[in-house]
Design an enzyme around this catalytic site. Structure first.
Site, PDB file in Angstrom:
ATOM      1  N   LYS A  45       0.844  -1.197   0.000  1.00  0.00           N
ATOM      2  CA  LYS A  45       0.000   0.000   0.000  1.00  0.00           C
ATOM      3  C   LYS A  45       0.881   1.248   0.000  1.00  0.00           C
ATOM      4  O   LYS A  45       1.900   1.299   0.696  1.00  0.00           O
ATOM      5  CB  LYS A  45      -0.889  -0.008   1.255  1.00  0.00           C
ATOM      6  CG  LYS A  45      -1.668   1.278   1.518  1.00  0.00           C
ATOM      7  CD  LYS A  45      -2.777   1.522   0.507  1.00  0.00           C
ATOM      8  CE  LYS A  45      -3.498   2.849   0.768  1.00  0.00           C
ATOM      9  NZ  LYS A  45      -4.470   3.168  -0.306  1.00  0.00           N
ATOM     10  N   ASN A  70     -13.601   4.781  -5.418  1.00  0.00           N
ATOM     11  CA  ASN A  70     -13.031   4.821  -4.073  1.00  0.00           C
ATOM     12  C   ASN A  70     -12.475   6.190  -3.744  1.00  0.00           C
ATOM     13  O   ASN A  70     -12.014   6.925  -4.627  1.00  0.00           O
ATOM     14  CB  ASN A  70     -11.917   3.766  -3.911  1.00  0.00           C
ATOM     15  CG  ASN A  70     -10.567   4.293  -4.366  1.00  0.00           C
ATOM     16  OD1 ASN A  70      -9.871   4.981  -3.629  1.00  0.00           O
ATOM     17  ND2 ASN A  70     -10.211   3.982  -5.622  1.00  0.00           N
ATOM     18  N   SER A  71     -12.549   6.494  -2.460  1.00  0.00           N
ATOM     19  CA  SER A  71     -11.801   7.619  -1.922  1.00  0.00           C
ATOM     20  C   SER A  71     -11.282   7.188  -0.555  1.00  0.00           C
ATOM     21  O   SER A  71     -11.820   7.568   0.488  1.00  0.00           O
ATOM     22  CB  SER A  71     -12.674   8.867  -1.791  1.00  0.00           C
ATOM     23  OG  SER A  71     -11.893   9.927  -1.261  1.00  0.00           O
ATOM     24  N   GLY A  73      -8.336   7.700   0.863  1.00  0.00           N
ATOM     25  CA  GLY A  73      -7.627   8.725   1.636  1.00  0.00           C
ATOM     26  C   GLY A  73      -6.326   8.238   2.235  1.00  0.00           C
ATOM     27  O   GLY A  73      -5.913   8.694   3.304  1.00  0.00           O
ATOM     28  N   LEU A  74      -5.684   7.300   1.534  1.00  0.00           N
ATOM     29  CA  LEU A  74      -4.356   6.818   1.915  1.00  0.00           C
ATOM     30  C   LEU A  74      -4.266   6.224   3.323  1.00  0.00           C
ATOM     31  O   LEU A  74      -3.332   6.534   4.074  1.00  0.00           O
ATOM     32  CB  LEU A  74      -3.331   7.963   1.795  1.00  0.00           C
ATOM     33  CG  LEU A  74      -2.646   8.108   0.448  1.00  0.00           C
ATOM     34  CD1 LEU A  74      -1.925   9.454   0.361  1.00  0.00           C
ATOM     35  CD2 LEU A  74      -1.629   6.992   0.229  1.00  0.00           C
ATOM     36  N   CYS A 131      -2.022  10.091  -6.320  1.00  0.00           N
ATOM     37  CA  CYS A 131      -3.139   9.823  -5.407  1.00  0.00           C
ATOM     38  C   CYS A 131      -4.157  10.957  -5.483  1.00  0.00           C
ATOM     39  O   CYS A 131      -3.839  12.092  -5.138  1.00  0.00           O
ATOM     40  CB  CYS A 131      -2.664   9.679  -3.964  1.00  0.00           C
ATOM     41  SG  CYS A 131      -4.078   9.485  -2.854  1.00  0.00           S
ATOM     42  N   ASN A 133      -7.025  11.290  -3.801  1.00  0.00           N
ATOM     43  CA  ASN A 133      -8.050  11.228  -2.752  1.00  0.00           C
ATOM     44  C   ASN A 133      -7.710  11.926  -1.443  1.00  0.00           C
ATOM     45  O   ASN A 133      -8.353  11.688  -0.440  1.00  0.00           O
ATOM     46  CB  ASN A 133      -8.373   9.759  -2.440  1.00  0.00           C
ATOM     47  CG  ASN A 133      -9.005   9.052  -3.624  1.00  0.00           C
ATOM     48  OD1 ASN A 133      -9.617   9.698  -4.463  1.00  0.00           O
ATOM     49  ND2 ASN A 133      -8.840   7.748  -3.682  1.00  0.00           N
ATOM     50  N   GLY A 250      -5.556  -1.316 -15.051  1.00  0.00           N
ATOM     51  CA  GLY A 250      -6.837  -0.682 -15.353  1.00  0.00           C
ATOM     52  C   GLY A 250      -7.736  -1.577 -16.172  1.00  0.00           C
ATOM     53  O   GLY A 250      -7.410  -1.905 -17.313  1.00  0.00           O
ATOM     54  N   THR A 273      -9.366  -3.486  -8.910  1.00  0.00           N
ATOM     55  CA  THR A 273     -10.776  -3.759  -8.597  1.00  0.00           C
ATOM     56  C   THR A 273     -11.106  -5.252  -8.624  1.00  0.00           C
ATOM     57  O   THR A 273     -11.752  -5.768  -7.697  1.00  0.00           O
ATOM     58  CB  THR A 273     -11.699  -3.008  -9.589  1.00  0.00           C
ATOM     59  OG1 THR A 273     -11.467  -1.598  -9.462  1.00  0.00           O
ATOM     60  CG2 THR A 273     -13.162  -3.308  -9.297  1.00  0.00           C
TER      61      THR A 273
HETATM   62  C1  DHB Z   1      -5.322   6.225  -2.575  1.00  0.00           C
HETATM   63  C2  DHB Z   1      -5.830   6.228  -3.844  1.00  0.00           C
HETATM   64  C3  DHB Z   1      -4.971   6.246  -4.898  1.00  0.00           C
HETATM   65  O1  DHB Z   1      -5.429   6.241  -6.176  1.00  0.00           O
HETATM   66  C4  DHB Z   1      -3.610   6.264  -4.677  1.00  0.00           C
HETATM   67  O2  DHB Z   1      -2.787   6.301  -5.709  1.00  0.00           O
HETATM   68  C5  DHB Z   1      -3.098   6.242  -3.409  1.00  0.00           C
HETATM   69  C6  DHB Z   1      -3.968   6.219  -2.346  1.00  0.00           C
HETATM   70  C7  DHB Z   1      -6.232   6.246  -1.443  1.00  0.00           C
HETATM   71  O3  DHB Z   1      -7.276   6.895  -1.520  1.00  0.00           O
HETATM   72  O4  DHB Z   1      -5.908   5.621  -0.404  1.00  0.00           O
END
Ligand code: DHB
Length: 312
Positions: A45, A70-71, A73-74, A131, A133, A250, A273
């Protein structure tokens, strides 16, 4: 028999498939399920300097037949967790280890890269420039000047071959401009295309309500609906980066889309996904499907058709 082996950053992968960063890779237990699967590699991650809990839920929702939004947020354990994982990793394993870094600013990326360089491990860094989000943070991949500056700082620090995760681009002038920057950096060895198509909105028809909670429902789109954007980005960079490799990601749900990614120029294929929805046993299915396609078409190795998409 069809040979699915490949190499990225000078390292051999027993097959081209692995997870897209973000799926099944935040914790050691999840990474273990990837190690136990038939994937050809694994990536962690995206790490930030500090641990993060991420955005409120619901923050990932599948859109049946279409993909996902998705969101997140890391959410991640902080880079030290992944550094420890990388230190403990058994590099005699046939699967190389990729580490995703996603600093919230260049200074954080520098500190994390320095820690990995000091540890001198054979893992491969994929620095995330995309990222979408984190509220209030534009992504680096869409600010070409900032991206070149980041590469000017990071590439000499990393020294050995590394890669970057890119957002999708939608304009030929942007492919040209981004590729011209990437070609300035010799140890930038691969680009991973694409991250999610940023800031879509999914709405439930009955309840008239956004499907995810963060950012008023805005989130990154992935899966089937982004396949053709992904193929275009893979092929655009394959054509423009003759001395680098492209990792395709993708819209891969079966061997067929994986085949198309390689035809567009991918040297490896990450899956997000579909892995989230099906779980890591998916890797044995998709490998078999790609092998069957290659045998039916008379291709013995990925080199036989990589980048060989025909045009009219
Ligand atoms: C998240 C989403 C992303 O597309 C990414 O590259 C890194 C983190 C996320 O929302 O956690």
């Amino acid at each position: 028999m069809a040979d699915l082996s490949t190499s990225i950053a000078g390292v051999k992968l027993p097959n081209l498939f692995f997870n897209a960063s973000g799926v099944c890779c935040q914790h050691e237990e999840e990474l273990k399920t990837l190690l136990d699967s038939e994937s050809g590699s694994l990536i962690t991650k995206s790490a930030t300097y500090e641990k993060r809990l991420g955005n409120p839920s619901p923050r990932y929702v599948p859109l049946p037949g279409l993909g996902s939004i998705n969101s997140m947020g890391l959410p991640n354990e902080g880079y030290e967790y992944y550094l420890e994982y990388a230190k403990k990793y058994d590099y005699t394993h046939e699967k190389p280890l990729f580490i995703s870094l996603s600093g919230l600013c260049l200074e954080d990326n520098v500190k994390m890269v320095e820690a990995f360089v000091t540890a001198d491990l054979p893992c491969i860094l994929e620095v995330n420039f995309s990222c979408p989000n984190v509220p209030g943070k534009p992504q680096l991949g869409y600010d070409l000047e900032a991206m070149e500056n980041a590469l000017n700082v990071l590439a000499p620090l990393i020294k050995k071959p590394f890669g970057i995760k890119l957002p999708p681009y939608f304009d030929i002038a942007h492919f040209d401009a981004a590729a011209a920057i990437f070609n300035k950096f010799d140890n930038l060895s691969f680009v991973t295309c694409i991250n999610s198509v940023g800031n879509g909105l999914a709405i439930d028809f009955e309840t008239e309500t956004a499907l995810i909670k963060p950012k008023d429902g805005f989130g990154g789109l992935g899966g089937t609906m982004v396949l053709h954007t992904a193929l275009a980005n893979v092929n655009a960079f394959y054509r423009r980066l003759p001395n680098k490799k492209v990792i395709g990601v993708g819209g891969v749900t079966s061997g067929k889309e994986a085949f198309l990614h390689v035809l567009a120029g991918a040297s490896a294929v990450q899956i997000g996904t579909q892995l989230k929805e099906e779980g890591p046993q998916m890797f044995s299915r998709i490998k078999k499907e790609l092998e069957d396609i290659m045998i039916a078409k008379g291709y013995k190795s990925l080199d036989d058709f990589r980048g060989k998409v025909k045009t009219l």
